[in-house]
Design a protein around this motif. Structure first.
Motif, PDB file in Angstrom:
ATOM      1  N   THR A 256       2.022  -0.021   9.316  1.00  0.00           N
ATOM      2  CA  THR A 256       3.041  -0.139  10.352  1.00  0.00           C
ATOM      3  C   THR A 256       2.412   0.058  11.722  1.00  0.00           C
ATOM      4  OG1 THR A 256       4.718   0.719   8.842  1.00  0.00           O
ATOM      5  CG2 THR A 256       5.247   0.742  11.187  1.00  0.00           C
ATOM      6  N   ILE A 257       2.455  -0.968  12.558  1.00  0.00           N
ATOM      7  CA  ILE A 257       1.953  -0.889  13.930  1.00  0.00           C
ATOM      8  C   ILE A 257       2.962  -0.107  14.763  1.00  0.00           C
ATOM      9  CG2 ILE A 257       1.349  -2.232  15.981  1.00  0.00           C
ATOM     10  CD1 ILE A 257       0.514  -4.498  14.075  1.00  0.00           C
ATOM     11  N   PRO A 258       2.520   0.926  15.503  1.00  0.00           N
ATOM     12  CA  PRO A 258       3.478   1.771  16.224  1.00  0.00           C
ATOM     13  C   PRO A 258       4.466   1.009  17.100  1.00  0.00           C
ATOM     14  CG  PRO A 258       1.326   2.793  16.250  1.00  0.00           C
ATOM     15  CD  PRO A 258       1.149   1.444  15.616  1.00  0.00           C
ATOM     16  N   GLU A 259       3.984   0.033  17.865  1.00  0.00           N
ATOM     17  CA  GLU A 259       4.903  -0.684  18.757  1.00  0.00           C
ATOM     18  C   GLU A 259       5.839  -1.616  18.005  1.00  0.00           C
ATOM     19  OE1 GLU A 259       3.985  -2.052  22.660  1.00  0.00           O
ATOM     20  OE2 GLU A 259       2.030  -1.069  22.647  1.00  0.00           O
ATOM     21  N   ALA A 260       5.451  -2.060  16.804  1.00  0.00           N
ATOM     22  CA  ALA A 260       6.325  -2.934  16.011  1.00  0.00           C
ATOM     23  C   ALA A 260       7.413  -2.129  15.325  1.00  0.00           C
ATOM     24  CB  ALA A 260       5.511  -3.708  14.988  1.00  0.00           C
ATOM     25  N   GLY A 261       7.044  -0.953  14.816  1.00  0.00           N
ATOM     26  CA  GLY A 261       8.038  -0.079  14.220  1.00  0.00           C
ATOM     27  C   GLY A 261       8.508  -0.477  12.834  1.00  0.00           C
ATOM     28  N   LYS A 262       7.833  -1.441  12.226  1.00  0.00           N
ATOM     29  CA  LYS A 262       8.213  -1.861  10.874  1.00  0.00           C
ATOM     30  C   LYS A 262       6.964  -2.351  10.155  1.00  0.00           C
ATOM     31  CE  LYS A 262       9.484  -6.532  12.402  1.00  0.00           C
ATOM     32  NZ  LYS A 262      10.553  -7.544  12.453  1.00  0.00           N
ATOM     33  N   PRO A 263       6.995  -2.394   8.814  1.00  0.00           N
ATOM     34  CA  PRO A 263       5.805  -2.801   8.066  1.00  0.00           C
ATOM     35  C   PRO A 263       5.336  -4.204   8.445  1.00  0.00           C
ATOM     36  CG  PRO A 263       7.387  -1.761   6.599  1.00  0.00           C
ATOM     37  CD  PRO A 263       8.079  -1.950   7.921  1.00  0.00           C
ATOM     38  N   THR A 264       4.008  -4.396   8.391  1.00  0.00           N
ATOM     39  CA  THR A 264       3.417  -5.690   8.735  1.00  0.00           C
ATOM     40  C   THR A 264       3.769  -6.759   7.712  1.00  0.00           C
ATOM     41  OG1 THR A 264       1.577  -4.553   9.824  1.00  0.00           O
ATOM     42  CG2 THR A 264       1.210  -6.848   9.204  1.00  0.00           C
ATOM     43  N   PHE A 265       3.873  -6.382   6.449  1.00  0.00           N
ATOM     44  CA  PHE A 265       4.272  -7.333   5.411  1.00  0.00           C
ATOM     45  C   PHE A 265       5.085  -6.598   4.356  1.00  0.00           C
ATOM     46  CE2 PHE A 265       0.090  -5.735   4.124  1.00  0.00           C
ATOM     47  CZ  PHE A 265       0.252  -5.434   2.780  1.00  0.00           C
ATOM     48  N   ASP A 266       5.828  -7.338   3.564  1.00  0.00           N
ATOM     49  CA  ASP A 266       6.654  -6.767   2.503  1.00  0.00           C
ATOM     50  C   ASP A 266       5.917  -6.858   1.174  1.00  0.00           C
ATOM     51  OD1 ASP A 266       8.862  -6.215   4.196  1.00  0.00           O
ATOM     52  OD2 ASP A 266       9.465  -8.328   4.077  1.00  0.00           O
ATOM     53  N   ILE A 267       5.956  -5.781   0.414  1.00  0.00           N
ATOM     54  CA  ILE A 267       5.359  -5.769  -0.918  1.00  0.00           C
ATOM     55  C   ILE A 267       6.211  -4.854  -1.790  1.00  0.00           C
ATOM     56  CG2 ILE A 267       3.736  -3.922  -0.303  1.00  0.00           C
ATOM     57  CD1 ILE A 267       1.691  -5.321  -2.180  1.00  0.00           C
ATOM     58  N   GLU A 268       6.483  -5.280  -2.993  1.00  0.00           N
ATOM     59  CA  GLU A 268       7.308  -4.494  -3.899  1.00  0.00           C
ATOM     60  C   GLU A 268       6.563  -3.254  -4.370  1.00  0.00           C
ATOM     61  OE1 GLU A 268      10.437  -5.169  -4.498  1.00  0.00           O
ATOM     62  OE2 GLU A 268      10.346  -7.015  -3.286  1.00  0.00           O
ATOM     63  N   ASP A 269       7.307  -2.243  -4.804  1.00  0.00           N
ATOM     64  CA  ASP A 269       6.713  -0.982  -5.233  1.00  0.00           C
ATOM     65  C   ASP A 269       5.770  -1.144  -6.415  1.00  0.00           C
ATOM     66  OD1 ASP A 269       8.035   0.356  -3.251  1.00  0.00           O
ATOM     67  OD2 ASP A 269       9.663   1.081  -4.544  1.00  0.00           O
ATOM     68  N   ASP A 270       5.978  -2.178  -7.218  1.00  0.00           N
ATOM     69  CA  ASP A 270       5.147  -2.370  -8.414  1.00  0.00           C
ATOM     70  C   ASP A 270       4.104  -3.466  -8.229  1.00  0.00           C
ATOM     71  OD1 ASP A 270       6.883  -4.488  -8.329  1.00  0.00           O
ATOM     72  OD2 ASP A 270       7.425  -4.425 -10.463  1.00  0.00           O
ATOM     73  N   GLN A 271       3.807  -3.825  -6.960  1.00  0.00           N
ATOM     74  CA  GLN A 271       2.852  -4.899  -6.689  1.00  0.00           C
ATOM     75  C   GLN A 271       1.665  -4.388  -5.883  1.00  0.00           C
ATOM     76  OE1 GLN A 271       5.368  -7.821  -4.678  1.00  0.00           O
ATOM     77  NE2 GLN A 271       5.322  -9.105  -6.524  1.00  0.00           N
ATOM     78  N   ILE A 272       0.555  -5.142  -5.954  1.00  0.00           N
ATOM     79  CA  ILE A 272      -0.608  -4.920  -5.109  1.00  0.00           C
ATOM     80  C   ILE A 272      -1.002  -6.249  -4.471  1.00  0.00           C
ATOM     81  CG2 ILE A 272      -1.459  -2.999  -6.493  1.00  0.00           C
ATOM     82  CD1 ILE A 272      -3.595  -4.922  -7.630  1.00  0.00           C
ATOM     83  N   GLU A 273      -1.716  -6.161  -3.339  1.00  0.00           N
ATOM     84  CA  GLU A 273      -2.307  -7.342  -2.695  1.00  0.00           C
ATOM     85  C   GLU A 273      -3.815  -7.265  -2.918  1.00  0.00           C
ATOM     86  OE1 GLU A 273      -2.255 -10.973  -0.647  1.00  0.00           O
ATOM     87  OE2 GLU A 273      -0.501  -9.760  -1.172  1.00  0.00           O
TER      88      GLU A 273
ATOM     89  N   ASP B  37      -1.861   3.235   8.351  1.00  0.00           N
ATOM     90  CA  ASP B  37      -1.329   4.076   7.280  1.00  0.00           C
ATOM     91  C   ASP B  37      -1.240   3.331   5.955  1.00  0.00           C
ATOM     92  OD1 ASP B  37       0.555   2.332   8.284  1.00  0.00           O
ATOM     93  OD2 ASP B  37       2.228   3.739   8.221  1.00  0.00           O
ATOM     94  N   MET B  38      -1.981   2.244   5.814  1.00  0.00           N
ATOM     95  CA  MET B  38      -1.908   1.457   4.589  1.00  0.00           C
ATOM     96  C   MET B  38      -2.395   2.280   3.389  1.00  0.00           C
ATOM     97  SD  MET B  38      -3.842  -2.131   3.638  1.00  0.00           S
ATOM     98  CE  MET B  38      -3.026  -3.130   4.895  1.00  0.00           C
ATOM     99  N   GLU B  39      -1.666   2.190   2.283  1.00  0.00           N
ATOM    100  CA  GLU B  39      -2.136   2.735   1.023  1.00  0.00           C
ATOM    101  C   GLU B  39      -2.992   1.672   0.353  1.00  0.00           C
ATOM    102  OE1 GLU B  39       1.016   4.307  -1.406  1.00  0.00           O
ATOM    103  OE2 GLU B  39       2.159   4.871   0.375  1.00  0.00           O
ATOM    104  N   GLY B  40      -4.219   2.015   0.065  1.00  0.00           N
ATOM    105  CA  GLY B  40      -5.134   1.055  -0.533  1.00  0.00           C
ATOM    106  C   GLY B  40      -6.561   1.476  -0.286  1.00  0.00           C
ATOM    107  N   ALA B  41      -7.489   0.659  -0.730  1.00  0.00           N
ATOM    108  CA  ALA B  41      -8.906   0.999  -0.624  1.00  0.00           C
ATOM    109  C   ALA B  41      -9.744  -0.259  -0.719  1.00  0.00           C
ATOM    110  CB  ALA B  41      -9.302   1.971  -1.738  1.00  0.00           C
ATOM    111  N   SER B  42     -10.980  -0.137  -0.266  1.00  0.00           N
ATOM    112  CA  SER B  42     -11.952  -1.214  -0.422  1.00  0.00           C
ATOM    113  C   SER B  42     -13.217  -0.661  -1.037  1.00  0.00           C
ATOM    114  CB  SER B  42     -12.273  -1.888   0.920  1.00  0.00           C
ATOM    115  OG  SER B  42     -12.888  -0.977   1.821  1.00  0.00           O
ATOM    116  N   VAL B  43     -13.967  -1.546  -1.675  1.00  0.00           N
ATOM    117  CA  VAL B  43     -15.295  -1.223  -2.191  1.00  0.00           C
ATOM    118  C   VAL B  43     -16.296  -2.117  -1.471  1.00  0.00           C
ATOM    119  CG1 VAL B  43     -16.831  -1.270  -4.193  1.00  0.00           C
ATOM    120  CG2 VAL B  43     -14.461  -0.491  -4.447  1.00  0.00           C
TER     121      VAL B  43
END
Length: 334
Positions: free
Chosen positions: A192-209, A302-308
């Motif tokens: 979530t970008i502070p000035e936007a105030g909402k998530p950058t994209f929508d993703i379901e709770d049971d999905q990953i990108e 604040d994205m939940e995720g990781a990279s290798v």
């Protein structure tokens, strides 16, 4: 949106002011235009300047100091810095042996650093980092994106510059490190970008990108979440396939540096779980992880995720990785 904020328009300035006060023995923060430098500049070495949109901290300002960068130019959140920031940083450092721009491959960053390179009166060169194995082109780039491999480029080239390397040798090393690095990321949530105030994209709770970019750009596929070991296996396989495309020979006991990087919202315990799974999978390929970092180094707010990220080591890269470094966010041997 829940964030520690006052006025979102002042987010970057307040954050950078806090960074400078917290690390006043290492850093100077400059405004109008905005850039960050070492507290003490050695103009008689190659000066390393990087930068990009904010939101990826500690990249880049957190890596200013002995053995890494001399200056960084932070833009607004996920927005490229401007040429006047870069020129002001170079002018402040007065590089007698030249300035080296380390640039992640995003269209705005590339364009603005190119403009600064053309306008500055100091000798300069550029390293373009494009280590993301996920996609070839994206909404932000032509070609592969630059992600956490940037940390390895900044550390190794920073070491060479600190130890007297000239501009050409620094460029050559940086390009080789970039060629030997490959990364891929997975997102569990948006940012979530502070000035936007909402998530950058929508993703379901049971999905990953799978293959997400560090600004929330789409990856290779949207899929159902599954056990971590199977996700990590796909990440490692994507990186190894990328190495094959680069004609990098991977033999038994090839030495690797691995970074397991958090995107800002993932607990460190989960990052170590990813590291454990990655080591098990790499051992099946008879590849040997001999250097590592686990933590938040190239984030996405604040994205939940990781990279290798994997880097195929040689003696020169390994030696420069091991040299002392003293920055706000990376320190050993100093």
């Amino acid at each position: 949106m829940k964030k520690f904020l006052n006025n979102p328009k002042n987010f970057l300035k307040e954050s950078l002011s806090g960074l400078g006060k917290a690390h006043q023995n290492l850093l100077q923060v400059h405004f109008d235009p905005t850039f960050v430098t070492r507290k003490s500049i050695n103009s008689d070495k190659v000066i390393l300047v990087s930068g990009g949109g904010s939101g990826h901290e500690p990249l880049h300002a957190g890596f200013i100091g002995h053995g890494m960068l001399d200056a960084a130019c932070p833009g607004h959140v996920f927005t490229s810095p401007t040429p006047d920031q870069m020129m002001a940083a170079v002018d402040f450092c007065k590089p007698n042996k030249g300035a080296l721009f380390i640039v992640k491959n995003y269209s705005g960053d590339v364009m603005n650093f190119e403009m600064a390179a053309e306008m500055t009166s100091y000798e300069n060169a550029t390293i373009l980092v494009n280590d993301d194995a996920a996609v070839i082109d994206s909404s932000y780039t032509t070609g592969k994106r630059g992600v956490a491999g940037t940390v390895i480029v900044e550390k190794t080239v920073g070491s060479l510059a600190e130890n007297g390397g000239d501009l050409k040798s620094c460029v050559d090393l940086g390009n080789e490190v970039n060629q030997r690095c490959s990364s891929i990321g997975v997102a569990l949530s948006s940012c979530t970008i502070p000035e936007a105030g909402k998530p950058t994209f929508d993703i379901e709770d049971d999905q990953i990108e799978f293959g997400v970019g560090i600004h929330g750009e789409p990856g290779r596929r949207r899929e159902q979440i599954r056990p971590a070991q199977t996700i990590v296996k796909d990440m490692i396989e994507a990186i190894i396939e990328d190495f094959k495309g680069k004609n990098l020979a991977l033999s038994n006991n090839t030495e690797l540096l691995m970074i397991v990087n958090g995107f800002g919202g993932t607990p460190i315990s989960e990052l170590y779980l990813i590291y454990e799974n990655a080591c098990e999978i790499l051992s099946g390929y008879q590849l040997n992880v001999v250097r590592s970092l686990v933590g938040n180094y190239t984030t996405a707010l604040d994205m939940e995720g990781a990279s290798v990220t994997l880097c195929v080591l040689n003696d020169q890269i390994k030696n420069h990785w091991d040299t002392p470094v003293h920055t706000a966010s990376l320190r050993w041997g100093a």
